[in-house]
Design an enzyme around this catalytic site. Structure first.
Site, PDB file in Angstrom:
ATOM      1  N   SER A   1      -9.708  -0.346   7.207  1.00  0.00           N
ATOM      2  CA  SER A   1      -9.169  -0.283   5.843  1.00  0.00           C
ATOM      3  C   SER A   1      -8.501  -1.552   5.325  1.00  0.00           C
ATOM      4  O   SER A   1      -8.200  -1.618   4.137  1.00  0.00           O
ATOM      5  CB  SER A   1      -8.179   0.868   5.725  1.00  0.00           C
ATOM      6  OG  SER A   1      -8.886   2.045   5.537  1.00  0.00           O
TER       7      SER A   1
ATOM      8  N   LYS B   1       0.848  -1.205   0.000  1.00  0.00           N
ATOM      9  CA  LYS B   1       0.000   0.000   0.000  1.00  0.00           C
ATOM     10  C   LYS B   1       0.878   1.248   0.000  1.00  0.00           C
ATOM     11  O   LYS B   1       1.869   1.324   0.750  1.00  0.00           O
ATOM     12  CB  LYS B   1      -0.894  -0.022   1.249  1.00  0.00           C
ATOM     13  CG  LYS B   1      -1.903   1.111   1.300  1.00  0.00           C
ATOM     14  CD  LYS B   1      -2.790   0.970   2.526  1.00  0.00           C
ATOM     15  CE  LYS B   1      -3.837   2.068   2.619  1.00  0.00           C
ATOM     16  NZ  LYS B   1      -4.678   1.955   3.815  1.00  0.00           N
TER      17      LYS B   1
ATOM     18  N   SER C   1      -9.595   1.872   2.950  1.00  0.00           N
ATOM     19  CA  SER C   1      -8.745   2.585   2.025  1.00  0.00           C
ATOM     20  C   SER C   1      -7.750   1.684   1.302  1.00  0.00           C
ATOM     21  O   SER C   1      -7.163   2.112   0.314  1.00  0.00           O
ATOM     22  CB  SER C   1      -8.004   3.691   2.763  1.00  0.00           C
ATOM     23  OG  SER C   1      -7.148   3.130   3.748  1.00  0.00           O
TER      24      SER C   1
END
Ligand code: GLN
Length: 514
Positions: free
Chosen positions: A175, A76, A151
């Site tokens: 997330s 990420k 996210s």
């Protein structure tokens, strides 16, 4: 190559049917075919991945085995990798290159993991749909008209679509778990303090955690084992021994006590999701677990407390992006240093004029000073106006408001108290049961664009996940089946602080029971 697990790859490596380098090539091919549509990766590190793979192959040829050699991982884009960009899905950091390696990445690389690229995410990890990213939205591989969740949407989509064996996400309020549920993969949010946050760009520091996503509980367990443990670079990382998480996968739930928190099976929950979670629980019961209803009475206040506390922390963490030290700088010609030098000079001249009784000159100099101060403010304001997206600005304003004098007691302090109550709820529940089972999300993946203009509806989607971050407890999401809409459904397991082992044990059994 629909669901390549690392365990499969490892078997193939052992039998000399493949090499780390060949694995990298096949995943890069898959990314090349699929990423244009899904937008899961923001940037690839083809050379870095190939070089590391070659090195691992040469080591293997000499008999040096590493536990994760050949594990292909997406990272990420809020995690720092030395020499690579870390954009956080924001224009603010679109040109920022990291000077350090996050501890979690360093440990995984040392164990043999290969990082193939940086995955897309909501801007500064703020969002539940991956639609706030400066790099554009990610699409759900199961149905590209739907969001992948957020996210860590790029990480979930990359794993779900076979573009990596595994991916790292971060979880501040869901997330990792919500996108895992929306895309049909396994995602683990570890206990706060289990994995060092060093090298993670902060959103809300007392909530942020780093965790793995993959297709099997076993792969997730192996990643956690490599990443976990204390780190002198993160004072909040805990000095708690790291067990063998793979040893915890005993294939049995005999005698385990499961709790179903009644507040999580209430109004607003999709009926089919409820039924699918119950069905899994019935099978766990048949496999030897006991099941009882429990209560987490302060659950209703979770969303409000979460969005007060995290925006407060975010407003303070994001104050550092002012165009001076990090990332984007608005095109104001005067730089900070020049401005400051001029400022000092003007001040001196004004003081001299005042001391000499030259009132007119002192006044003129004061006016020049005021004008100049506003120029420095303009640099800050323009930089932040241009660099941040709408959702990030909304949260900075909310956070600044709840911390401001006069409102601090009413909002921030009260929310801190609610946080304690929620933590106490969990402590109490875990006296009676070993693990809690809940739905992961109230609905399956929603349509792209359907909530992006309605922040409250978006925030409410996090209702089952934020409480774990408020309390600091670990949470695991495993696939629970397919909804009649064809979309994946996830089930959440919550456990005691530092008891990821039990979550993995139960999650593994739950996944294998159909
Ligand atoms: N959706 C939540 C939020 O927008 C959670 C984000 C996260 O866990 N990083 O804050």
């Amino acid at each position: 190559m629909p669901y390549p697990t690392f365990s499969d790859a490892q078997r193939a490596l052992k039998n000399d049917e493949t090499s780390c380098e060949a694995l990298v090539s096949s995943f890069l091919d898959r990314i090349e075919q699929r990423n244009d549509e899904l937008n899961a990766f923001i940037e690839l590190d083809e050379d870095g991945a190939r070089n590391h793979a070659r090195y691992l192959d040469s080591q293997r040829a000499r008999g040096h085995e590493r536990p994760l050699a050949g594990l292909i991982v997406g990272v990420k884009d809020v995690l720092c990798m030395r020499g690579r960009k870390v954009t956080c899905g924001s224009k603010m950091l679109s040109c920022f290159e990291s000077l350090i390696d996050a501890t979690a990445l360093k440990r995984l690389r040392d164990a043999g993991a290969i990082f193939i690229g940086k995955t897309n995410c909501d801007e500064f990890a703020m969002g539940s749909s991956n639609e706030t990213s400066h790099a554009g939205p990610v699409r759900n591989p199961v149905d590209p008209t739907r969001v992948p969740g957020g996210s860590s949407g790029g990480s979930a989509a990359a794993v779900a679509d076979g573009m990596a064996h595994a991916a790292l996400g971060t979880d501040t309020g869901g997330s990792i778990r919500q996108p895992a549920a929306f895309c049909g993969v396994v995602g683990l949010k570890p206990t706060y303090g289990r994995v060092s946050r060093y090298g993670l760009v902060a959103y809300a520091s007392s909530f942020d955690t780093i965790g793995p996503m993959a297709h099997s509980v076993e792969d997730v367990a192996r990643l956690l084992e490599a990443m976990a443990g204390p780190d002198p670079n993160d004072a909040t990382s805990a000095d708690v021994p790291v067990p063998s998480y793979t040893d915890a996968l005993t294939n049995s739930v005999e005698g385990l006590r499961i709790g179903l928190p009644k507040e999580y099976f209430a109004e607003g929950l999709d009926e089919e999701i409820q039924e699918m979670v119950y069905a899994k629980v019935r099978r766990l019961k048949a496999a030897g677990a006991t099941v009882q209803e429990v209560s987490l009475p302060h659950t209703d206040y979770g969303i409000a407390a979460y969005y007060i506390l995290t925006t407060a922390e975010a407003s303070s963490n994001l104050a550092r992006y002012d165009g001076v030290r990090y990332g984007h700088r608005a095109d104001v010609k005067e730089t900070r240093d020049t401005l400051q030098a001029e400022h000092q000079q003007l001040k001196k001249s004004r003081d001299t004029a005042q001391a000499n009784g030259n009132a007119e000159r002192a006044k003129a100099l004061q006016e020049a000073l005021d004008a100049q101060e506003s120029l420095l403010n303009r640099l800050y304001a323009d930089t932040r106006t241009e660099g941040f997206g709408t959702e990030v600005k909304r949260r900075i304003m909310l956070g600044t408001y709840v911390l401001s004098s006069g409102y601090y007691d009413a909002y921030y302090e009260k929310a801190q108290r609610v946080r304690t109550l929620i933590r106490n709820d969990f402590d109490q529940a875990f006296e009676a049961v070993d693990v809690l089972i809940t739905p992961a999300t109230p609905t399956p993946a929603f349509e792209l664009g359907s909530k992006v203009d309605d922040p409250l509806a978006m925030y409410l989607n996090d209702v089952y996940t934020v409480t774990a971050n408020l309390a600091g407890v670990p949470g695991l999401v495993v696939p629970a089946g397919t909804h009649s809409s064809g979309l994946p459904v996830g089930m959440q397991l919550l456990g005691r602080h530092f008891d990821e082992a039990t979550l993995l044990q139960v999650g593994d059994v739950a996944m294998n029971l159909s």
